[in-house]
Design a protein around this motif. Structure first.
Motif, PDB file in Angstrom:
ATOM      1  N   ILE A  68       0.846  -1.200   0.000  1.00  0.00           N
ATOM      2  CA  ILE A  68       0.000   0.000   0.000  1.00  0.00           C
ATOM      3  C   ILE A  68       0.881   1.250   0.000  1.00  0.00           C
ATOM      4  O   ILE A  68       0.599   2.227  -0.689  1.00  0.00           O
ATOM      5  CB  ILE A  68      -0.961  -0.036   1.204  1.00  0.00           C
ATOM      6  CG1 ILE A  68      -2.045  -1.089   0.923  1.00  0.00           C
ATOM      7  CG2 ILE A  68      -1.588   1.332   1.468  1.00  0.00           C
ATOM      8  CD1 ILE A  68      -2.824  -1.510   2.143  1.00  0.00           C
ATOM      9  N   GLN A 113       2.057   1.691  -3.546  1.00  0.00           N
ATOM     10  CA  GLN A 113       0.971   2.144  -4.427  1.00  0.00           C
ATOM     11  C   GLN A 113       0.666   3.627  -4.201  1.00  0.00           C
ATOM     12  O   GLN A 113       0.415   4.367  -5.148  1.00  0.00           O
ATOM     13  CB  GLN A 113      -0.290   1.304  -4.176  1.00  0.00           C
ATOM     14  CG  GLN A 113      -0.158  -0.122  -4.685  1.00  0.00           C
ATOM     15  CD  GLN A 113      -1.225  -1.046  -4.134  1.00  0.00           C
ATOM     16  OE1 GLN A 113      -1.906  -0.727  -3.150  1.00  0.00           O
ATOM     17  NE2 GLN A 113      -1.373  -2.219  -4.738  1.00  0.00           N
ATOM     18  N   ARG A 114       0.706   4.041  -2.954  1.00  0.00           N
ATOM     19  CA  ARG A 114       0.367   5.442  -2.663  1.00  0.00           C
ATOM     20  C   ARG A 114       1.500   6.379  -3.050  1.00  0.00           C
ATOM     21  O   ARG A 114       1.255   7.460  -3.585  1.00  0.00           O
ATOM     22  CB  ARG A 114       0.015   5.597  -1.192  1.00  0.00           C
ATOM     23  CG  ARG A 114      -1.281   4.904  -0.881  1.00  0.00           C
ATOM     24  CD  ARG A 114      -1.812   5.271   0.469  1.00  0.00           C
ATOM     25  NE  ARG A 114      -3.068   4.568   0.683  1.00  0.00           N
ATOM     26  CZ  ARG A 114      -3.682   4.475   1.838  1.00  0.00           C
ATOM     27  NH1 ARG A 114      -3.160   5.065   2.895  1.00  0.00           N
ATOM     28  NH2 ARG A 114      -4.802   3.814   1.956  1.00  0.00           N
ATOM     29  N   LEU A 119       0.101   4.069  -7.968  1.00  0.00           N
ATOM     30  CA  LEU A 119      -0.023   2.884  -8.811  1.00  0.00           C
ATOM     31  C   LEU A 119      -1.400   2.251  -8.640  1.00  0.00           C
ATOM     32  O   LEU A 119      -1.977   2.296  -7.561  1.00  0.00           O
ATOM     33  CB  LEU A 119       1.036   1.840  -8.425  1.00  0.00           C
ATOM     34  CG  LEU A 119       2.493   2.282  -8.498  1.00  0.00           C
ATOM     35  CD1 LEU A 119       3.398   1.192  -7.958  1.00  0.00           C
ATOM     36  CD2 LEU A 119       2.858   2.607  -9.938  1.00  0.00           C
ATOM     37  N   ASP A 120      -1.886   1.663  -9.724  1.00  0.00           N
ATOM     38  CA  ASP A 120      -3.114   0.900  -9.657  1.00  0.00           C
ATOM     39  C   ASP A 120      -2.817  -0.421  -8.922  1.00  0.00           C
ATOM     40  O   ASP A 120      -1.687  -0.906  -8.941  1.00  0.00           O
ATOM     41  CB  ASP A 120      -3.607   0.617 -11.074  1.00  0.00           C
ATOM     42  CG  ASP A 120      -4.972  -0.033 -11.076  1.00  0.00           C
ATOM     43  OD1 ASP A 120      -5.954   0.705 -10.917  1.00  0.00           O
ATOM     44  OD2 ASP A 120      -5.037  -1.267 -11.220  1.00  0.00           O
ATOM     45  N   VAL A 121      -3.846  -1.018  -8.297  1.00  0.00           N
ATOM     46  CA  VAL A 121      -3.620  -2.263  -7.541  1.00  0.00           C
ATOM     47  C   VAL A 121      -3.119  -3.399  -8.430  1.00  0.00           C
ATOM     48  O   VAL A 121      -2.507  -4.350  -7.944  1.00  0.00           O
ATOM     49  CB  VAL A 121      -4.894  -2.740  -6.797  1.00  0.00           C
ATOM     50  CG1 VAL A 121      -5.234  -1.805  -5.660  1.00  0.00           C
ATOM     51  CG2 VAL A 121      -6.059  -2.887  -7.752  1.00  0.00           C
ATOM     52  N   GLU A 178      -0.838  -3.137 -10.742  1.00  0.00           N
ATOM     53  CA  GLU A 178       0.509  -2.898 -11.280  1.00  0.00           C
ATOM     54  C   GLU A 178       1.627  -3.574 -10.486  1.00  0.00           C
ATOM     55  O   GLU A 178       2.717  -3.766 -11.008  1.00  0.00           O
ATOM     56  CB  GLU A 178       0.768  -1.394 -11.383  1.00  0.00           C
ATOM     57  CG  GLU A 178      -0.065  -0.763 -12.485  1.00  0.00           C
ATOM     58  CD  GLU A 178       0.215   0.707 -12.654  1.00  0.00           C
ATOM     59  OE1 GLU A 178       1.084   1.054 -13.461  1.00  0.00           O
ATOM     60  OE2 GLU A 178      -0.441   1.524 -11.974  1.00  0.00           O
ATOM     61  N   ASP A 205       6.512  -6.977 -10.354  1.00  0.00           N
ATOM     62  CA  ASP A 205       5.991  -6.127 -11.428  1.00  0.00           C
ATOM     63  C   ASP A 205       5.718  -7.061 -12.608  1.00  0.00           C
ATOM     64  O   ASP A 205       6.644  -7.514 -13.278  1.00  0.00           O
ATOM     65  CB  ASP A 205       7.051  -5.077 -11.798  1.00  0.00           C
ATOM     66  CG  ASP A 205       6.578  -4.160 -12.916  1.00  0.00           C
ATOM     67  OD1 ASP A 205       5.569  -4.475 -13.568  1.00  0.00           O
ATOM     68  OD2 ASP A 205       7.241  -3.130 -13.134  1.00  0.00           O
ATOM     69  N   TYR A 208       9.257   0.884 -11.876  1.00  0.00           N
ATOM     70  CA  TYR A 208       8.865   1.368 -10.554  1.00  0.00           C
ATOM     71  C   TYR A 208       9.648   0.678  -9.440  1.00  0.00           C
ATOM     72  O   TYR A 208       9.943   1.287  -8.411  1.00  0.00           O
ATOM     73  CB  TYR A 208       7.367   1.169 -10.322  1.00  0.00           C
ATOM     74  CG  TYR A 208       6.540   2.256 -10.955  1.00  0.00           C
ATOM     75  CD1 TYR A 208       6.626   3.564 -10.490  1.00  0.00           C
ATOM     76  CD2 TYR A 208       5.678   1.976 -11.998  1.00  0.00           C
ATOM     77  CE1 TYR A 208       5.895   4.581 -11.076  1.00  0.00           C
ATOM     78  CE2 TYR A 208       4.925   2.982 -12.590  1.00  0.00           C
ATOM     79  CZ  TYR A 208       5.037   4.274 -12.127  1.00  0.00           C
ATOM     80  OH  TYR A 208       4.317   5.272 -12.695  1.00  0.00           O
TER      81      TYR A 208
END
Ligand SMILES: [Zn+2]
Length: 277
Positions: free
Chosen positions: A203, A206-207, A211-213, A215, A238, A246
């Motif tokens: 999380i 992603q934040r 990023l989308d969940v 990805e 990834d 990323y």
């Protein structure tokens, strides 16, 4: 030669301390399924129930292109070109489905009734009762639509479905946080701790990078014995071919990822009663 990342030490260790404190306080940590204020609770549960059907098998055969130290005994390694298998065996059959004799992959997974020749999703008609009250398989018809749902002209027409697993593979980029775990920690405690920390860090990633969940994926590997101690790997995958880049940025900014993970955990604790965290 490992590259030191001293900025990450305090923050990552703080994640460990937070989760250790929660665990010893007996609050029953479990998987952290994302922020509850983003989606209705039911949607979260449904999404993760379906996602949990897919098992991930990274093969550790990639080329390691980066190593970092994050705190005492913790290490980050990034590999590229690693083969990853995703296996989906479907839902667990219900006892009454097993008793009814539906086709299953094994007793813990129903699999999928896909025809490997025509690609149709097949159905198994319920067994018909014969005159003595016993069950027998439905008779196939020689004309008309296929009883099981095969396409017209399928070489397997008239054949009942067999349960199949779905498998996909790809060459992926993987970032692993490798962490020693105490010998006395039993497997369920390792899982609880590892999934909680892994999803909190996911999380955070992603934040931080919006990023989308879909990805990045997380998988807990281990524990396994190495020399005199045991260790686990928190693997962040990834799945896009060649990687999006990323994971390298996440490794460089791991202290920020850990900071956001802690904020998320603090937020959860503040929102929920201790027994429900
Ligand atoms: Zn078919």
């Amino acid at each position: 030669m490992p590259t030191a990342l001293p900025r990450g030490c305090a923050e990552v260790s703080a994640v460990w301390r937070f989760l250790s404190r929660e665990r010893t306080a007996g609050s029953g940590l479990r998987r952290v399924p994302g922020s509850a204020d983003e989606n209705p609770v039911l949607d979260e549960e449904e999404r993760y129930a379906a996602k949990d059907l897919v098992e991930v098998y990274p093969q550790w055969d990639g080329q390691v292109v980066g190593r970092w130290n994050v705190g005492a005994g913790w290490a980050l390694r990034r590999s590229v070109g690693e083969q990853v298998f995703w296996l989906n065996e479907g839902f667990k059959p219900k006892p009454k489905e097993l008793a009814a004799g539906i086709p299953v992959l094994h007793n813990d997974a129903k699999g999928f009734l896909l025809c490997p020749t025509c690609g149709s999703i097949l159905t198994q008609p319920p067994p018909q009762k014969d005159e003595k009250g016993g069950r027998r398989q439905p008779r196939t018809r020689s004309s008309g639509p296929d009883l099981y749902g095969h396409r017209e002209g399928c070489a397997r027409a008239g054949l009942p479905p067999l349960a199949q697993a779905l498998v996909a593979s790809n060459s992926a980029e993987v970032l692993r946080l490798i962490v020693p775990v105490p010998d006395e920690m039993d497997e369920s405690a390792v899982n609880t701790w590892g999934y909680s920390l892994g999803y909190a860090l996911l999380i955070g990633m992603q934040r931080l990078f919006v990023l989308d969940v879909s990805e990045l994926e997380f998988e807990l590997e281990g524990p396994w014995k190495l020399g005199t101690h045991r260790q686990v790997s928190l693997a962040f995958i990834d799945p896009s071919l060649g990687g999006t880049g990323y994971l390298r940025r996440i490794a460089d900014e791991f202290h920020q990822v850990a900071r956001i993970a802690i904020e998320h955990l603090d937020h959860l604790t503040a929102r929920a009663p201790a027994t429900a965290v």
